[in-house]
Enzyme design. Sequence first.
Site, mmCIF file in Angstrom:
data_model
loop_
_atom_site.group_PDB
_atom_site.id
_atom_site.type_symbol
_atom_site.label_atom_id
_atom_site.label_comp_id
_atom_site.label_asym_id
_atom_site.label_seq_id
_atom_site.Cartn_x
_atom_site.Cartn_y
_atom_site.Cartn_z
ATOM 1 N N LYS B 92 43.871 59.093 -55.273
ATOM 2 C CA LYS B 92 43.204 60.194 -54.579
ATOM 3 C C LYS B 92 43.920 61.532 -54.731
ATOM 4 O O LYS B 92 43.296 62.589 -54.774
ATOM 5 C CB LYS B 92 43.062 59.858 -53.089
ATOM 6 C CG LYS B 92 42.085 58.728 -52.804
ATOM 7 C CD LYS B 92 40.656 59.142 -53.069
ATOM 8 C CE LYS B 92 39.652 58.056 -52.684
ATOM 9 N NZ LYS B 92 38.276 58.427 -53.078
ATOM 10 N N GLU B 114 36.798 64.434 -45.529
ATOM 11 C CA GLU B 114 36.369 63.203 -44.877
ATOM 12 C C GLU B 114 37.264 62.093 -45.414
ATOM 13 O O GLU B 114 37.873 62.241 -46.465
ATOM 14 C CB GLU B 114 34.912 62.903 -45.212
ATOM 15 C CG GLU B 114 34.685 62.167 -46.554
ATOM 16 C CD GLU B 114 35.093 62.970 -47.784
ATOM 17 O OE1 GLU B 114 35.123 64.213 -47.706
ATOM 18 O OE2 GLU B 114 35.403 62.351 -48.818
ATOM 19 N N SER B 381 43.659 51.165 -58.583
ATOM 20 C CA SER B 381 43.531 52.506 -58.015
ATOM 21 C C SER B 381 44.448 52.783 -56.834
ATOM 22 O O SER B 381 44.758 53.932 -56.542
ATOM 23 C CB SER B 381 42.079 52.749 -57.602
ATOM 24 O OG SER B 381 41.644 51.718 -56.731
#
Lengths: 259, 403
Positions: B92, B114, B381
Amino acid sequence: MGKHKLESTLEKIKSTGKPLFIPYMMAGDGGIDQINERIHFLEESGASAIELGIPFSDPVADGPVIQDAGQRALANGTTLKIVLEEVRKQKDSRNIPIILMTYINPIWNYGYEQFAKDCDAAGVDGIIIPDIPMEEEVEIAAQLSASGIAFIRLAAMTSPDERLEKIAQTSEGFLYAVSVNGTTGERAQHEERTLSYLKKLTKQSKVPVLAGFGISNPEQAKSLAAYCDGVIVGSKIVDFFHQGNRGEIEKLIGDTIHS
Amino acid sequence: MQSYTFPDKLGKYGEFGGRYVPELLMPAVLELEEAYEAARKDPSFEAELNNYLTEYIGRTTPLYEAEQLSKHLGGPKIYLKREDLNHTGAHKINNTIGQALLTLRMGKKKVVAETGAGQHGVATATVCSLLGLECIVFMGEEDIRRQKLNVFRMELLGAKVVGVSQGSGTLKDAVNEALRYWVNHVDDTHYIIGSVVGPHPFPRIVRDFQSVIGSETRQQSLEKQGKLPDAIVACVGGGSNAMGMFYPFVEDTEVALYGVEAAGKGVDTNEHAATLTGGSPGMLHGTFTYLLQDEDGQIQEAASISAGLDYPGIGPEHSYLHDTGRVAYPSITDEEALEAFQLLAKLEGIIPALESAHAVAYACKLAKEMSPEQSLVICLSGRGDKDVEQVKAKLEEDSNGKA
């Protein structure tokens, strides 16, 4: 019917010198049988036209009052199809123009062409779609136009002049001037720049300009209507209906238009 | 294959994408597009971004050969792209650092975001702390319950976390509230969206910032084995790690691409998040893409054991790649993901995020159809530390149920 009815009705009221007042109600809040009943009540209370909200699961332009009303309407089983059927039933017994306010996804799933045709059949005169900016409007605009339904555009205070001009010139029925930088719901007061924004739009628009978002009392309504052609009141009306306080709705509309 | 140039000028990927947002947000969306175009052409932006990616985030991440897993499955050589080794433990931050630098370029001082699992919220809070930006994060109440520690992490980093109780109290509802907050504060606030979703140019910007995953993988694969991998597997919720991984390979048609959706309790139940398998096209959160919705166009709740995949939409570019057949989108159930979570921990000493465990689980299936000369890359990830408590509870519950 359609665009012509909406425009001629609003022009007629405008020519009397009174401000236009369009209340918003959430279709299906309080029950599906309340749709026509509330339309009738608002017509009797002196509304110029009615903005009928179609509930959507993810209403990003709406504040908490209309979000909650939408959830209640969905829980009552309200769908776009049912609302159009209900509105059609009373088509011949009302004079007041009906405007649907719906996010684009329910229309997309209904089918643009069918939607426009069914709106026409139900005696719906105009459409407001809060999540369709000019960049995405071509397909739906073409279908509404083919059925003679007014496609009411929304202007925002954040829009630069060239966008405002284009929006003001393309809007049909009336121009919806969003008069806060935010979602729907009560505001203590509007900013100074709101007034100059409304004046500018009134100069550019061929159709009446109505201020909406954040208006909750006759004083606010009158002070904004002095700079444009009228107001749209949503959350406050929805709230009064939910509380069963119809007297306050009559008073809000009456005090605004009889000044 | 023709050269791939999506999105077009209107922000469309074929028919998907676009900008279905209130007029109020259009100027901000256009401003962002302009700021991004200018940044892309500015070598100092790239230099600054690369410096943070290397010195702060710890890139390049390894393309690790998972020998034990390869041996166990007996198929192709399996590599893990170790995005779990980034600072904050997931991919991220590749996006949040880029968007935070864009925020500064636009002269804005505040950021709204968010978060689902909390990974994007933590990555946003981290870069805001680093760059002196004010940060507010919306998170569903259900997700706050599932990911308590990430809430505390964000608060430690100086962010304000606001619970969202509307709807199902998960990622979709947090996006709604973040969008509403942005509508109300658009003058001084940038919205750092966490996936390849939302109105144009967000899907493109997030893809581009995440493409460092695929670009590195491409180069590392060439260095390690002198060829591109035969298959690549990544999990897909909104789909940012997958899009960042796939994009540099889109024109390499010899590389098979698999985006793994969350099947929850099964795609034939009402409790899943497999948008491309079980959904239909529509407009949500500013974009036209596949959605989980009913016939009236009301968005349905998604469900997955993994908070990060619990989203009823998917990035519009994935919808395009799905319809053209360039990428296959299978799905993996909660149960299969849980097995893969434990398998990778036992065989490789790596605890994957539950999201990434979906990719591992599908890779295990796919490996059975592949041969030892072939190679398969799994995009790992994120790390699974955040999920350990939830997995423990789930496994205890299951074993009690069976006893």
